[in-house]
Design a protein around this motif. Sequence first.
Motif, short mmCIF file in Angstrom:
data_model
loop_
_atom_site.label_atom_id
_atom_site.label_comp_id
_atom_site.label_asym_id
_atom_site.label_seq_id
_atom_site.Cartn_x
_atom_site.Cartn_y
_atom_site.Cartn_z
N LEU A 10 45.82 21.59 -52.15
CA LEU A 10 44.26 20.68 -51.43
C LEU A 10 44.81 20.35 -50.32
O LEU A 10 44.07 20.37 -49.77
CB LEU A 10 44.67 19.14 -52.41
CG LEU A 10 44.33 19.21 -53.63
CD1 LEU A 10 44.25 17.35 -54.85
CD2 LEU A 10 42.38 19.36 -53.68
N GLY A 11 46.09 20.07 -49.49
CA GLY A 11 46.37 19.86 -48.63
C GLY A 11 46.00 21.22 -47.43
O GLY A 11 45.98 20.94 -46.76
N ILE A 12 46.84 22.47 -48.34
CA ILE A 12 46.34 23.47 -47.77
C ILE A 12 45.06 23.85 -47.33
O ILE A 12 44.65 24.53 -46.26
CB ILE A 12 46.57 24.91 -48.19
CG1 ILE A 12 48.34 25.06 -48.76
CG2 ILE A 12 46.32 26.03 -47.95
CD1 ILE A 12 49.13 25.33 -49.65
N VAL A 13 44.04 23.56 -48.26
CA VAL A 13 42.48 23.08 -47.95
C VAL A 13 42.13 22.47 -46.96
O VAL A 13 41.10 23.33 -45.66
CB VAL A 13 41.55 23.04 -49.89
CG1 VAL A 13 40.43 22.81 -49.19
CG2 VAL A 13 41.79 23.94 -50.13
N VAL A 14 43.01 21.65 -47.27
CA VAL A 14 42.41 20.52 -45.86
C VAL A 14 42.85 21.16 -44.54
O VAL A 14 42.00 20.32 -43.94
CB VAL A 14 43.35 18.35 -46.44
CG1 VAL A 14 43.01 17.66 -44.55
CG2 VAL A 14 42.41 17.74 -47.35
N ALA A 15 44.42 21.54 -44.16
CA ALA A 15 44.11 21.91 -43.58
C ALA A 15 43.77 23.16 -42.86
O ALA A 15 43.16 23.11 -41.71
CB ALA A 15 45.43 22.32 -43.70
N ILE A 16 42.97 23.77 -43.42
CA ILE A 16 41.64 24.89 -43.16
C ILE A 16 40.84 24.85 -42.45
O ILE A 16 40.70 24.50 -41.92
CB ILE A 16 41.31 25.44 -44.17
CG1 ILE A 16 42.65 26.56 -45.02
CG2 ILE A 16 40.26 26.76 -43.70
CD1 ILE A 16 43.07 27.64 -46.76
N ILE A 17 40.44 23.59 -43.03
CA ILE A 17 38.96 22.55 -42.94
C ILE A 17 39.60 21.69 -41.52
O ILE A 17 38.14 22.25 -40.26
CB ILE A 17 38.77 21.81 -43.84
CG1 ILE A 17 38.43 22.42 -44.63
CG2 ILE A 17 37.33 20.67 -43.48
CD1 ILE A 17 37.44 21.74 -46.30
N LYS A 46 44.74 16.95 -39.81
CA LYS A 46 44.63 16.14 -41.13
C LYS A 46 44.85 16.29 -42.21
O LYS A 46 46.14 16.08 -43.23
CB LYS A 46 42.81 15.65 -41.14
CG LYS A 46 42.20 14.49 -40.45
CD LYS A 46 40.89 14.23 -41.16
CE LYS A 46 39.89 13.52 -40.08
NZ LYS A 46 39.00 12.67 -40.87
N GLY A 47 45.36 17.75 -42.48
CA GLY A 47 46.32 19.01 -43.38
C GLY A 47 47.37 18.69 -43.24
O GLY A 47 48.48 18.07 -43.69
N ILE A 48 47.88 18.16 -42.04
CA ILE A 48 49.39 18.69 -41.44
C ILE A 48 49.88 17.14 -41.65
O ILE A 48 51.28 16.96 -41.94
CB ILE A 48 49.88 18.48 -40.15
CG1 ILE A 48 50.11 20.00 -39.53
CG2 ILE A 48 51.10 18.09 -39.72
CD1 ILE A 48 50.43 21.29 -40.23
N LEU A 49 48.92 15.79 -41.62
CA LEU A 49 48.94 14.45 -41.21
C LEU A 49 49.17 14.17 -43.43
O LEU A 49 49.73 13.38 -43.57
CB LEU A 49 47.72 13.81 -41.35
CG LEU A 49 48.42 13.25 -39.62
CD1 LEU A 49 47.09 11.93 -39.08
CD2 LEU A 49 49.49 11.58 -39.37
N TYR A 50 48.36 14.73 -43.63
CA TYR A 50 48.17 14.57 -45.62
C TYR A 50 49.87 15.39 -46.46
O TYR A 50 49.98 14.62 -46.75
CB TYR A 50 46.95 15.82 -46.19
CG TYR A 50 46.99 15.53 -47.90
CD1 TYR A 50 46.15 15.16 -48.18
CD2 TYR A 50 48.34 16.90 -48.55
CE1 TYR A 50 46.24 15.34 -49.60
CE2 TYR A 50 48.15 16.87 -49.08
CZ TYR A 50 47.09 15.92 -49.78
OH TYR A 50 46.97 16.12 -51.75
N LEU A 54 42.78 11.74 -49.38
CA LEU A 54 41.53 12.68 -49.38
C LEU A 54 40.00 12.08 -49.33
O LEU A 54 39.79 12.45 -49.17
CB LEU A 54 41.45 13.45 -50.56
CG LEU A 54 40.52 14.43 -50.88
CD1 LEU A 54 41.00 15.27 -50.12
CD2 LEU A 54 40.30 15.29 -52.02
N ASP A 55 40.36 11.62 -50.59
CA ASP A 55 39.14 9.69 -50.49
C ASP A 55 38.51 9.67 -48.90
O ASP A 55 37.87 9.54 -48.43
CB ASP A 55 39.05 9.34 -51.12
CG ASP A 55 38.14 7.95 -51.30
OD1 ASP A 55 36.69 8.49 -51.77
OD2 ASP A 55 37.90 6.74 -50.81
N ASP A 56 39.92 9.18 -47.64
CA ASP A 56 39.45 7.99 -47.09
C ASP A 56 39.58 9.35 -45.72
O ASP A 56 38.24 9.20 -44.86
CB ASP A 56 40.79 7.90 -46.19
CG ASP A 56 41.17 7.45 -44.90
OD1 ASP A 56 39.79 5.69 -44.59
OD2 ASP A 56 40.14 8.44 -43.99
#
Length: 205
Positions: free
Chosen positions: A71-78, A82-86, A138-140
């Motif tokens: 999930l973190g990788i997906v967030v980082a791609i988008i 935010k992906g790094i913080l996650y 992720l919700d945030d």
Amino acid sequence: MVKELTKNYKQWLWLIPFIAFLLDFFCITYRLSTGIDQEVYQFLHTIQNPVLTQIFKMITFLGSSYCLKGLGIVVAIIQYKKGILYGIHLGLVHIINNMIKAFIKRPRPNPIYHLVKETNYSFPSGHAMASTIAYCMLDDYLQQTSLPYKNIIHIVMYSLIFLICLSRVYLGVHYFSDVLGGFLFSLSYYLFIKYHYLLNPKHNA
């Protein structure tokens, strides 16, 4: 003035679940949680069946390091920052979990009843801690987007956290107080970083 007071109030919300976490630890230390731990554990053991077991194994995977890192990788791609913080906060929670486990050294429930393999200590639940911080963050993030049905997103994210916590007790590898402690600690952590602006869009744009 009212806005400033509200902001200051929210900055202290993290103390509520943190104090509850300490109370949970106190109850475990002095065996005050034994009764409810055994009641919940035995009840879930009595309703076990092959179908439920497979369902809960799939649910518990959603709280595994493999899934949450994905999930973190997906967030980082988008959105890279935010992906790094996650990833940073997920990693910190993992380290804190291992430190608490090494200090408390609470044995897991009887291995005979384990439906998945686990070898480390029991308190607090790593799945509960990791899934709480991961899905809260992720919700945030999703609430800050233009996606529709944000109330449904809230329900889905927090239902996932509940079901992952429940799955750990059902699968026999944690007591109720383990997952409660993990949830409370990460909720406290999340509220702290949220209202101290680490998740504020102005700081992550």
